[in-house]
Design an enzyme around this catalytic site. Structure first.
Site, PDB file in Angstrom:
ATOM      1  CD  GLN A 109      51.210  24.828  35.180  1.00 22.14           C
ATOM      2  OE1 GLN A 109      50.068  25.064  35.534  1.00 22.14           O
ATOM      3  NE2 GLN A 109      51.515  24.488  33.931  1.00 22.14           N
ATOM      4  N   GLY A 130      43.678   7.244  37.715  1.00 22.67           N
ATOM      5  CA  GLY A 130      44.188   6.038  37.080  1.00 22.67           C
ATOM      6  C   GLY A 130      44.799   5.077  38.081  1.00 22.67           C
ATOM      7  CB  SER A 184      49.090  45.026  29.593  1.00 14.06           C
ATOM      8  OG  SER A 184      49.008  45.299  30.980  1.00 14.06           O
ATOM      9  CG  ASP A 242      45.331  18.155  36.947  1.00 18.27           C
ATOM     10  OD1 ASP A 242      46.018  19.161  36.694  1.00 18.27           O
ATOM     11  OD2 ASP A 242      45.325  17.135  36.238  1.00 18.27           O
ATOM     12  CB  ALA A 270      43.615  36.458  34.858  1.00 18.93           C
ATOM     13  CD  GLU A 271      43.405  42.037  32.823  1.00 20.00           C
ATOM     14  OE1 GLU A 271      43.670  42.942  33.631  1.00 20.00           O
ATOM     15  OE2 GLU A 271      44.205  41.116  32.545  1.00 20.00           O
ATOM     16  CB  SER A 274      52.097   0.027  34.386  1.00 18.61           C
ATOM     17  OG  SER A 274      52.253  -1.327  34.043  1.00 18.61           O
TER      18      SER A 274
END
Length: 324
Positions: free
Chosen positions: A256, A104, A216, A128, A187-188, A73
């Site tokens: 997500q 916020g 990969s 988050d 993950a690399e 808003s």
């Protein structure tokens, strides 16, 4: 207090409905009338306020999103808009607020109290996980598992075609989703706003993998990483790395934020929703209910808004070791 209103504001997060449900049923337990404000501060200004009862929140604990809707808003950022919101609350006899949202939302609630003395206790609702004063926020666990499911599936394709995939996850100012989904997805490399990692660092990591016959790789990028978005980083690396390999980019985006909340998020949201309501009834104001070391705590909005929630350095160290 006899009348309290609950609302959701800012980005939606899985588990918000469980928190709403806890506020309403907690209110019934304590003999308090609970009202729902539709579309956050916008609804407050417009007087879109409805009574809620046990039936109103039946069969919603498993649903993603928020039955009270959400909105940002601009009008509430003005003194005139906040005065309209105050007048609407008074016309409905509302004496206090439970706000489910993030920075916020809590900033607006604090300003609102300073002007009109309507007390608010918040419940942290954001995927988050970037709010100081709680170990986890509502929706974070579900978002991590949603991202992980996508990473697992993308790795199958990456392995089948000998590709490097750059996967962008949410986290404009926070790398929590990237770190936990990246570690659990093998993950690399993981790029986050909180830690400086250059393009050259990523290239060295990827080259080391090729030397070990890795066919990969997965690089997880938080959308707020200082090197840029995943597409920008991928292009820069493509122009830098001297290994013939196909590079692809996937942005997981708003997937997500949706979906059924995990068991953890449903329990967390229920604890925080009830904690916010009972904190308000106990005289707390301008504070956020949070869970720290599995205990309910209250943190002033000022601290929640201004203090930085650091990522556990052990997780960053773990990521560096396991990616080798």
């Amino acid at each position: 207090m006899k009348r309290i209103a609950v609302f959701t504001s800012g980005g939606d997060a899985p588990g918000m409905n469980a928190a709403i449900r806890a506020v309403v049923r907690g209110g019934l337990h304590h003999g308090v009338e609970i009202f729902g404000i539709i579309r956050g501060y916008n609804g407050m200004i417009k007087g879109d306020i409805i009574p809620l009862n046990s039936q109103s929140v039946s069969n919603i604990i498993q649903r993603g999103g928020t039955i009270l809707k959400s909105a940002r808003s601009k009008e509430f950022m003005t003194p005139e808009g906040r005065k309209k919101g105050y007048d609407q609350l008074k016309s409905h006899g509302i004496e206090g607020l439970v706000a489910i949202g993030g920075n916020g939302t809590f900033t607006g609630a604090e300003i609102f109290f300073n002007e009109f003395q309507i007390p608010t206790v918040g419940a942290p609702g954001t995927i988050d996980n970037d709010l100081f004063g709680t170990d986890y926020t509502i929706g974070y666990d579900t978002a991590v598992n949603t991202a992980l499911d996508a990473i697992d599936k993308i790795r199958d394709t990456a392995d089948s075609h000998d590709r490097i995939f750059f996967i962008e996850v949410m986290g404009r100012d926070s790398g929590y989703i990237a770190v936990q989904s990246g570690i659990s997805g093998g993950a690399e490399s993981i790029l986050i706003p909180e830690e400086r990692q250059t393009i050259e660092d990523v290239v060295r990591t990827l080259k080391a993998g090729f030397e070990k016959k890795k066919s990969s790789s997965i690089v997880v990028v938080a959308e707020g990483d200082e090197e840029g978005h995943a597409a920008i980083i991928a292009e820069r690396i493509k122009n830098t790395i001297d290994v013939p390999v196909d590079i692809r980019v996937t942005n997981l985006g708003h997937i997500q934020r949706g979906g059924r909340p995990s068991a953890y998020d449903r329990i967390l949201a229920s604890r925080l929703g009830l904690g916010a309501l009972e904190g308000l009834l106990a005289g707390h104001k301008n504070e956020m209910a949070g869970i720290v070391n599995d205990q309910l705590v209250y943190t002033p909005f000022h601290d929640t808004i201004t203090k930085k929630k650091e990522i556990n350095p052990d997780l960053l160290r773990l990521s560096g070791i396991l990616s080798k």
